[in-house]
Design a protein around this motif. Structure first.
Motif, PDB file in Angstrom:
ATOM      1  N   SER A 177      34.597  57.723  52.166  1.00 47.06           N
ATOM      2  CA  SER A 177      34.637  58.026  53.595  1.00 47.06           C
ATOM      3  C   SER A 177      34.495  59.512  53.893  1.00 47.06           C
ATOM      4  N   GLY A 178      34.717  60.359  52.859  1.00 47.70           N
ATOM      5  CA  GLY A 178      34.652  61.800  53.079  1.00 47.70           C
ATOM      6  C   GLY A 178      35.884  62.389  53.729  1.00 47.70           C
ATOM      7  N   ASP A 179      37.001  61.652  53.734  1.00 47.66           N
ATOM      8  CA  ASP A 179      38.256  62.118  54.329  1.00 47.66           C
ATOM      9  C   ASP A 179      38.985  62.971  53.289  1.00 47.66           C
ATOM     10  N   PHE A 180      38.843  64.295  53.389  1.00 49.71           N
ATOM     11  CA  PHE A 180      39.408  65.176  52.387  1.00 49.71           C
ATOM     12  C   PHE A 180      40.924  65.242  52.445  1.00 49.71           C
ATOM     13  N   ALA A 181      41.507  65.090  53.645  1.00 52.67           N
ATOM     14  CA  ALA A 181      42.966  65.090  53.752  1.00 52.67           C
ATOM     15  C   ALA A 181      43.552  63.894  53.009  1.00 52.67           C
ATOM     16  N   GLU A 182      42.936  62.737  53.253  1.00 52.54           N
ATOM     17  CA  GLU A 182      43.401  61.524  52.566  1.00 52.54           C
ATOM     18  C   GLU A 182      43.160  61.640  51.056  1.00 52.54           C
ATOM     19  N   GLU A 217      60.368  49.627  35.855  1.00 51.21           N
ATOM     20  CA  GLU A 217      59.841  50.929  36.255  1.00 51.21           C
ATOM     21  C   GLU A 217      58.423  51.143  35.739  1.00 51.21           C
ATOM     22  N   LEU A 218      58.178  50.701  34.523  1.00 52.97           N
ATOM     23  CA  LEU A 218      56.840  50.859  33.931  1.00 52.97           C
ATOM     24  C   LEU A 218      55.801  50.059  34.706  1.00 52.97           C
ATOM     25  N   GLN A 219      56.114  48.813  35.018  1.00 53.64           N
ATOM     26  CA  GLN A 219      55.185  47.970  35.759  1.00 53.64           C
ATOM     27  C   GLN A 219      54.925  48.532  37.155  1.00 53.64           C
ATOM     28  N   GLN A 220      55.992  49.058  37.812  1.00 48.21           N
ATOM     29  CA  GLN A 220      55.815  49.633  39.142  1.00 48.21           C
ATOM     30  C   GLN A 220      54.930  50.871  39.082  1.00 48.21           C
ATOM     31  N   ALA A 221      55.087  51.676  37.999  1.00 49.20           N
ATOM     32  CA  ALA A 221      54.246  52.863  37.843  1.00 49.20           C
ATOM     33  C   ALA A 221      52.782  52.487  37.684  1.00 49.20           C
ATOM     34  N   VAL A 222      52.518  51.414  36.928  1.00 52.65           N
ATOM     35  CA  VAL A 222      51.135  50.942  36.759  1.00 52.65           C
ATOM     36  C   VAL A 222      50.539  50.540  38.103  1.00 52.65           C
ATOM     37  N   LYS A 223      51.313  49.798  38.905  1.00 55.57           N
ATOM     38  CA  LYS A 223      50.833  49.369  40.221  1.00 55.57           C
ATOM     39  C   LYS A 223      50.565  50.572  41.123  1.00 55.57           C
ATOM     40  N   ASP A 224      51.465  51.555  41.087  1.00 56.73           N
ATOM     41  CA  ASP A 224      51.285  52.736  41.930  1.00 56.73           C
ATOM     42  C   ASP A 224      50.041  53.519  41.528  1.00 56.73           C
ATOM     43  N   ILE A 225      49.765  53.600  40.202  1.00 57.68           N
ATOM     44  CA  ILE A 225      48.560  54.309  39.745  1.00 57.68           C
ATOM     45  C   ILE A 225      47.306  53.585  40.218  1.00 57.68           C
ATOM     46  N   GLN A 226      47.313  52.265  40.111  1.00 59.62           N
ATOM     47  CA  GLN A 226      46.149  51.495  40.566  1.00 59.62           C
ATOM     48  C   GLN A 226      45.941  51.651  42.069  1.00 59.62           C
ATOM     49  N   THR A 227      47.040  51.648  42.832  1.00 55.65           N
ATOM     50  CA  THR A 227      46.939  51.841  44.279  1.00 55.65           C
ATOM     51  C   THR A 227      46.383  53.223  44.598  1.00 55.65           C
ATOM     52  N   ALA A 228      46.880  54.243  43.880  1.00 53.82           N
ATOM     53  CA  ALA A 228      46.408  55.604  44.113  1.00 53.82           C
ATOM     54  C   ALA A 228      44.932  55.754  43.769  1.00 53.82           C
ATOM     55  N   SER A 284      42.670  53.435  43.960  1.00 56.79           N
ATOM     56  CA  SER A 284      41.928  52.784  45.047  1.00 56.79           C
ATOM     57  C   SER A 284      41.837  53.704  46.257  1.00 56.79           C
ATOM     58  N   ARG A 285      42.943  54.419  46.566  1.00 55.75           N
ATOM     59  CA  ARG A 285      42.926  55.360  47.693  1.00 55.75           C
ATOM     60  C   ARG A 285      41.947  56.505  47.429  1.00 55.75           C
ATOM     61  N   VAL A 286      41.912  56.999  46.180  1.00 53.00           N
ATOM     62  CA  VAL A 286      40.974  58.076  45.831  1.00 53.00           C
ATOM     63  C   VAL A 286      39.537  57.624  46.039  1.00 53.00           C
ATOM     64  N   ALA A 317      45.935  61.250  48.212  1.00 56.51           N
ATOM     65  CA  ALA A 317      45.784  60.230  47.169  1.00 56.51           C
ATOM     66  C   ALA A 317      45.926  60.841  45.785  1.00 56.51           C
ATOM     67  N   TYR A 318      45.335  62.048  45.580  1.00 56.89           N
ATOM     68  CA  TYR A 318      45.477  62.708  44.292  1.00 56.89           C
ATOM     69  C   TYR A 318      46.938  63.065  44.002  1.00 56.89           C
ATOM     70  N   LYS A 319      47.670  63.483  45.043  1.00 55.48           N
ATOM     71  CA  LYS A 319      49.080  63.803  44.863  1.00 55.48           C
ATOM     72  C   LYS A 319      49.859  62.566  44.452  1.00 55.48           C
ATOM     73  N   ALA A 320      49.579  61.432  45.127  1.00 53.53           N
ATOM     74  CA  ALA A 320      50.252  60.181  44.787  1.00 53.53           C
ATOM     75  C   ALA A 320      49.907  59.746  43.365  1.00 53.53           C
ATOM     76  N   LEU A 321      48.645  59.952  42.965  1.00 55.86           N
ATOM     77  CA  LEU A 321      48.220  59.596  41.614  1.00 55.86           C
ATOM     78  C   LEU A 321      48.967  60.437  40.579  1.00 55.86           C
ATOM     79  N   ASP A 322      49.133  61.738  40.869  1.00 54.28           N
ATOM     80  CA  ASP A 322      49.840  62.617  39.944  1.00 54.28           C
ATOM     81  C   ASP A 322      51.304  62.198  39.798  1.00 54.28           C
ATOM     82  N   GLU A 323      51.957  61.860  40.912  1.00 56.72           N
ATOM     83  CA  GLU A 323      53.357  61.452  40.853  1.00 56.72           C
ATOM     84  C   GLU A 323      53.519  60.139  40.105  1.00 56.72           C
TER      85      GLU A 323
END
Length: 993
Positions: free
Chosen positions: A951-956, A930-941, A943-945, A960-966
Motif C-alpha cells: 500500500s505504500g503506507d510508511f507509518a504502518e 509463550e513460544l506459540q504466541q510468539a510464532v503467531k505474533d511474528i506471522q501477524t507482523a 503479514s502487516r509488513v 509493523a517492523y517494530k512489532a516484528l522486532d518485539e
C-alpha cells in the motif's frame, strides 16, 4: 673473378663430440624411458582386465600411422631435396665477395648426408607423432558399416559420411601438408645451390628448378581439385544458417555448383603447371593461377553472398523449407527421437481433480520420493561413515529393488575408502597403501521414507538405513539384498594416482584393515602381480616410491591395484566410448557392481543438429563428471559396462543392437563386447536410462518436436529446459520476495518411481524432466523415459497447451506463501540453514503435482547435516506445507492421503489431517504457550509488513517492523527457556552399523 673462400663452422674437438653424443643419448633416454615405462605398466594393466587385445590394436594402429605419415611427409621432402641437389647448376655464380649464401652452401655441402637424411627424418618424426593420434579414423574406415539410410541430396548411405569421408579428408590434409613441405624444401634447396637467384630485377630460375617447382605446384593444385570434389559432400554439415544445420538453399544452389566449377578450373590450372614444366614457360601457369584465384572470389564467395542477401533472406521461410525438413528428419534419426521411440500426446493440466482420478494414479502418489540424493550425502556420512577414512560421494544415487514383490526406489551409496581422511599423524606410506586398502559395505535408504516427522523429536526427518557390511568380528552381513562380498576396492572416490598393494604378505607383516577387531588378506583376481623384483622396480619407478622396492610386507603373491575409478577403467578398455558422468552401484547377483553407461557418438551426421556435449549435459547437480565440450551430431547408448567393486573386472555388454557405429567398433575390437543376451536378469533389473543421453535428447526435443518448417524457423513453438529453482538460495526469503534475480543452472532430470505412462496401475522406474516455453516460465511439456526391461528407452511426452505454472513459478508460489515464508524466516533468524530439495513434477489425475522436500541443518550442532523438516506440495493454485507428505497432499487434494503409504513406523496411512505444527521443539506448560504466541505474533507482523509495502503506507510499515522486532525477541527468549527444559532436549540419533 676472385672470391674469398667460404668460411665454415668451427670444428669440435673429439672430447666435445663425445660429450654431445652422451648428452643426446641421455636426453633421448629420459624422453623415451618414461614412455616405455608407461607402456609396460599399461601392458600389465590391460592384461589384468583381459583387454590386452585392445591395447595391442591401438598401439599397432598408432605405430602404423606414425610410420606411414612420417614416411610420406619425410620421404617426399627427401626426394625433393635430392632432386634439387642433383639438378643444381654446375657453376654457381656469386653476387660478390660477401655472398650470404656461400657460407651456408659450404656448411651443407660438407655435411650433405646429415642434412639430406636428418632434416627429412626430423620432419617425418614430427608429422608421424601428430598423425598417430587419429587412429580411430583409420580403424573406422577399415571397419565401416552401412546405416541403411541414405542422405537426401547425393543418395549415399550415412556410413559414407560417418566412416569414409572423414578419412578421405584427413588423407587429403596430410597430402597437402606433405606437398607444401616438399615445395618449401625444394625452393630453399634451389636457392641454396644457385637454381634460384634473387639478383637483378625479377630474379632468375634455372631450367631444372623451374620444371621441378612447376610440377610440385601443379600437384598441389591437382590435390585442390580433389578437395573441391570432397567439399561437395561436406556441405551437408554446413552451419551457414544459424537456425538449422545442414546444406541451406544457398549451399545447394550457389556453393554446390561453385565447387564443381572450381574443380574444373583447378584441373585446368594443374594442367597448365604441368605444361609449363614441359615448355619451360611460366606464363601459362601464372595466368591459370590468377583465373583460379579470381574464380574462387567471384564464384566461390561473391555469388553465394549475393544470392543469400537478395534472394534467400527476404524469402527465408519459403526458401529454407526443404532444408529444414531434412534437418528435422536427420536430427530425430541421429538422436534417437524417431516416432517408434517417442510418443507424444496432449495433457490436460487440470487445476482440480476428483477422488476417482486420484485413485487412478495411486502408483505415482504412493511412491513420491522425499530423499534428495544431491542433498543427503552429509546425512549418510554422519550416521554411516563409521571411520574417518571412509566416505560417501557428494551426490548419491537412486536405484530400485523389489521388496516383498513390490518395486521400491532407494538412495544407495558405497561406503568407500578415502585415504585423505586418515588422521594426519597416521598418514604414512604404509597406512595409505598397505593397511587401509578397501571400503566396507553399501548403504541403502528407502527414498520415500524417513524414520519419523521432524517435529516429533530430535531424531525425526532422517533416512531409515539398511546396510550390507563386514561386522566387527569380520563376519559378512549381507543386508537386505544379499551382498556376498561387501569389501570394495574400486569406487568413485579413487583418484588417478591412488594405488593399494594387497594380497599375500611377507612373513610377520600386518594384514589389511578390515574392522577394529579383524584384518583381511585380499584373495581376488584384481591388480597386477608385484612380487617379482622386476615388477617391483617398474612400479617403484612409475610411482617414484622406493618403499615399493624395499618393503618386506610385499610378498610373492602381492598385487598392486591402481586405476580404481570405474569410469576411468571403462574409458581405458573402451577408448572409443564416451562414458556417462555418473556411474552408480547396484547389487547384481550378490556382488556390489558399478554400472557405467557408454555412448557412441559422431560429429558428422548429414543435416543433423550439432550440439556441444558438455553444454547440453551441464546442470545444477554436484559431484558429476563433466563431459568434454565437443560437438556431436549423433549419439547412442550402445554399451552398458559393469565394474566389479571387489576385483575390478570390467565387462561390456551390447545395448543397442542396431547401432552401426557400435558394429564398426566391434569389428575393430572383436570379442570385447558381449551380446545383450549374456546380460543376467539381475543386471537388467538395475539398468537405468542414462542421464547424459536424456539431457541431450530433451534439449533436442525442445526444438525438434516441431514438424512444420514455418513454425520451426520462427521458433514460436520452441521449449526450453528450466533453470533449477532450488539452488543458490543463500539469500534471505525477503530478498527472494523482492525479486532478486540470480544466475541459475539448468534443472537436472530426476529418477522417480511412478505410474507407467502406458499403464497407470503399473509402477515403473523412470527418468523425468519438465520443459517450459522458450523465454517463458510456463510449463510446455513433461518428458519421461522408461528404465525397466519391458519399457526401456520408451520416451513419453505430455504436451500442455494451458498456462500451467513451471518450476520457477511454483518455487515463487512456495516462498511467497505466508505460512512457509514465516516459518523459514524464523529458521533463518535462528541461524538454521534451509536447504531446498529437488522440485519433482509429477502428472497426477490429469493435472501436475509438484513436491519439494525442505531440509534444515542446525547451526548449533558441531556437525551439520540435512534433516527432512517439511514437505511442500502444489496442485493447481493450492499449496500444502506439512511435516509429512500425506498431510501436505491432503491440504491440496482431498483424499490424497489415503493413496500414500504411511510415513510412520507402523506403515499405516494417517486417518486425519493435523494442522501445521510449529517449527520449534515442543515445550511444556507456560513456556510452550509463550513460544506459540510468539510464532503467531511474528506471522501477524510479517503479514502487516507485506500489506504496508503493497500500500505504500510508511507509518504502518514502521509500526509493523517494530512489532516484528518485539515478537522476535519474545520468540528468542521463549525458545532459550524451552531449550533449558528437560522435556525439550533433542537427542542426536545414534549411528547404526
Amino acid at each position: 673473378m676472385a672470391t674469398r673462400p667460404p668460411v665454415g663452422l668451427p670444428r669440435l674437438s673429439r672430447r666435445s663430440r663425445i660429450l654431445l653424443i652422451v648428452g643426446a643419448v641421455v636426453l633421448v633416454g629420459l624422453i623415451t624411458g618414461s614412455r616405455l615405462l608407461g607402456t609396460y605398466v599399461n601392458w600389465l594393466w590391460f592384461g589384468e582386465v583381459g583387454f590386452r587385445s585392445v591395447y595391442a590394436t591401438v598401439l599397432g594402429t598408432r605405430f602404423g600411422l606414425f610410420f606411414a605419415v612420417g614416411l610420406l611427409v619425410g620421404g617426399l621432402l627427401a626426394i625433393n631435396l635430392i632432386i634439387a641437389y642433383r639438378t643444381r647448376p654446375v657453376f654457381v655464380p656469386v653476387s660478390g665477395p660477401d655472398d650470404p649464401v656461400a657460407r651456408y652452401r659450404a656448411v651443407v655441402s660438407k655435411r650433405m648426408k646429415l642434412f639430406a637424411i636428418g632434416l627429412p627424418v626430423l620432419v617425418g618424426l614430427i608429422a608421424g607423432t601428430s598423425a598417430q593420434t587419429e587412429w580411430q579414423l583409420l580403424q573406422l574406415f577399415l571397419n565401416a558399416t552401412q546405416f541403411g539410410v541414405n542422405d537426401p541430396e547425393f543418395g549415399h548411405d550415412i556410413g559414407f559420411y560417418a566412416f569414409q569421408l572423414p578419412f578421405y579428408t584427413w588423407v587429403m590434409s596430410w597430402l597437402f601438408i606433405a606437398t607444401a613441405v616438399a615445395f618449401v624444401g625444394a625452393v630453399v634447396s634451389h636457392y641454396l645451390f644457385g637454381g634460384i637467384r634473387l639478383a637483378g630485377r625479377g630474379g632468375q630460375l634455372s631450367g631444372p628448378s623451374r620444371t621441378h617447382l612447376a610440377i610440385v605446384a601443379g600437384t598441389f593444385i591437382l590435390l585442390k581439385a580433389v578437395a573441391y570434389f570432397l567439399d561437395r559432400y561436406t556441405l551437408l554439415f554446413s552451419e551457414r544458417n544459424d537456425k538449422f544445420d545442414g546444406a541451406s538453399y544457398t549451399d545447394l544452389n550457389a556453393v554446390l555448383p561453385a565447387k564443381l566449377i572450381l574443380l574444373f578450373i583447378a584441373v585446368f590450372c594443374a594442367i597448365a603447371f604441368f605444361a609449363g614444366a614441359v615448355l619451360r614457360n611460366l606464363q601459362l601457369p601464372a595466368i591459370a593461377t590468377v583465373l583460379l584465384v579470381l574464380s574462387s572470389i567471384l564464384v566461390g564467395a561473391a555469388w553465394p553472398a549475393v544470392l543469400e542477401q537478395f534472394s534467400v533472406k527476404p524469402n527465408a521461410i519459403e526458401k529454407e523449407a526443404e532444408p529444414i525438413n531434412r534437418n528435422i528428419a536427420a536430427t530425430r534419426q541421429a538422436f534417437g527421437l524417431t516416432e517408434d521411440k517417442v510418443e507424444s500426446k496432449p495433457y490436460a493440466g487440470k487445476q482440480n481433480v476428483s477422488l476417482d482420478e486420484l485413485k487412478s494414479d495411486q502408483a505415482t502418489l504412493g511412491n513420491v520420493r522425499l530423499l534428495d540424493p544431491a542433498v543427503i550425502s552429509k546425512t549418510f556420512t554422519q550416521f554411516q561413515q563409521l571411520r574417518p577414512f571412509y566416505a560417501f560421494p557428494e551426490k548419491l544415487d537412486v536405484d530400485r529393488y523389489k521388496v516383498d514383490q513390490q518395486l521400491q526406489d532407494y538412495i544407495v551409496a558405497v561406503r568407500e575408502l578415502h585415504t585423505a581422511g586418515i588422521p594426519s599423524g597416521q598418514r604414512d606410506w604404509i597406512n595409505q597403501h598397505l593397511i587401509y586398502t578397501h571400503g566396507n559395505g553399501m548403504v541403502f535408504a528407502e527414498a520415500s521414507k524417513v524414520n519419523s516427522p521432524a517435529d516429533e523429536g530430535g531424531n525425526g526427518g532422517y533416512p531409515v538405513f539398511e546396510v550390507a557390511e563386514v561386522g566387527q568380528n569380520g563376519e559378512v552381513k549381507p543386508g537386505p539384498f544379499g551382498v556376498q562380498q561387501p569389501r570394495t576396492y574400486y569406487g568413485e572416490m579413487g583418484s588417478a594416482g591412488d594405488y593399494a598393494i594387497v594380497g599375500g604378505r611377507g612373513e610377520g607383516a600386518p594384514g589389511e584393515y578390515d574392522t577394529d577387531g579383524s584384518s583381511y588378506t585380499y584373495d581376488g583376481k584384481g591388480g597386477v602381480r608385484i612380487g617379482g623384483l622386476f615388477n617391483k622396480l617398474v612400479f617403484a619407478a612409475a610411482y617414484g616410491e622406493r618403499n615399493i622396492l624395499f618393503n618386506s610386507a610385499i610378498g610373492d603373491d602381492s598385487r598392486i591395484i591402481f586405476n580404481r575409478n570405474p569410469r576411468d577403467r571403462v574409458e581405458a578398455v573402451a577408448p572409443w566410448l564416451t562414458v556417462d558422468g555418473d556411474p552408480y552401484p547396484a547389487v547384481v547377483d550378490g556382488r556390489i557392481t558399478w554400472i557405467v553407461d557408454g555412448y557412441t557418438t559422431l560429429d558428422n551426421y548429414p543435416y543433423a543438429r550439432r550440439t556441444a556435449l558438455g553444454e547440453a549435459t551441464n546442470d545444477s547437480l554436484p559431484g558429476v563428471a563433466q563431459q568434454p565440450d565437443r560437438e556431436i551430431s549423433y549419439i547412442r547408448n550402445s554399451v552398458k559396462a559393469t565394474v566389479d567393486a571387489y576385483d575390478g573386472s570390467v565387462t561390456l555388454y551390447e545395448m543397442d543392437k542396431q547401432d552401426p557405429v557400435l558394429k564398426a567398433w566391434m569389428g575393430v575390437f572383436p570379442g570385447t563386447v558381449k551380446a545383450n543376451s549374456e546380460m543376467s536378469q539381475s543386471l537388467k533389473e538395475h539398468l537405468r536410462y542414462p542421464e547424459d543421453l536424456f539431457k541431450v535428447q530433451r534439449e533436442m526435443l525442445s526444438e525438434y518436436h516441431v514438424d512444420n518448417p514455418r513454425d520451426f524457423y520462427s521458433g514460436v513453438s520452441f521449449w526450453d529446459v528450466p533453470s533449477d529453482p532450488t539452488i543458490d538460495n543463500a539469500t534471505t526469503i525477503e530478498a527472494q520476495q523482492q525479486g532478486v534475480q540470480q544466475q541459475r543452472d539448468r534443472q537436472p532430470p530426476f529418477y522417480v518411481l511412478a505410474g507407467d505412462p502406458a499403464d497407470a496401475d503399473k509402477v515403473s522406474f523412470q527418468l523425468t524432466s519438465a520443459l517450459v516455453r522458450l523465454n517463458r516460465e510456463f510449463m510446455a511439456s513433461y518428458v519421461t523415459v522408461g528404465s525397466d526391461p519391458d519399457n526401456y528407452g520408451k520416451i513419453s511426452v505430455l504436451t500442455l497447451n494451458n498456462e500451467a505454472k513451471g518450476p520457477q513459478q511454483i518455487q515463487t508460489t512456495f516462498l511467497t506463501n505466508g505460512e512457509v515464508s514465516g516459518e523459514l524466516n524464523l529458521l533463518t533468524q535462528r541461524q538454521t540453514k534451509v536447504v531446498y530439495g529437488n522440485l519433482l513434477t509429477l502428472p497426477v489425475g490429469g493435472g501436475l503435482l509438484y513436491v519439494e522436500p525442505i531440509y534444515i541443518e542446525r547451526a548449533s550442532q558441531n556437525t551439520q547435516f540435512p534433516q527432512l523438516f517439511k514437505v511442500l506440495v502444489s496442485f493447481g493454485d493450492k499449496v500444502g506445507y506439512a511435516p509429512t507428505l500425506s498431510q501436505a497432499l491432503e491440504e491440496v487434494l482431498t483424499g490424497a492421503a489415503a493413496q500414500v503409504p504411511g510415513e510412520d513406523n507402523n506403515g499405516q496411512p494417517p486417518t486425519s489431517t493435523p494442522s501445521a505444527t510449529p517449527t520449534t521443539p515442543p515445550a511444556d506448560g507456560q513456556q510452550g504457550t509463550e513460544l506459540q504466541q510468539a510464532v503467531k505474533d511474528i506471522q501477524t507482523a510479517l503479514s502487516r509488513v507485506k500489506a504496508a509495502q503493497a500500500s505504500g503506507d510508511f507509518a504502518e510499515l514502521g509500526s509493523a517492523y517494530k512489532a516484528l522486532d518485539e515478537a522476535t525477541k519474545r520468540f528468542d527468549t521463549a525458545s532459550a527457556a524451552s531449550t533449558q527444559s528437560p522435556s525439550s532436549v533433542q537427542p542426536s540419533p545414534t549411528p547404526t552399523g
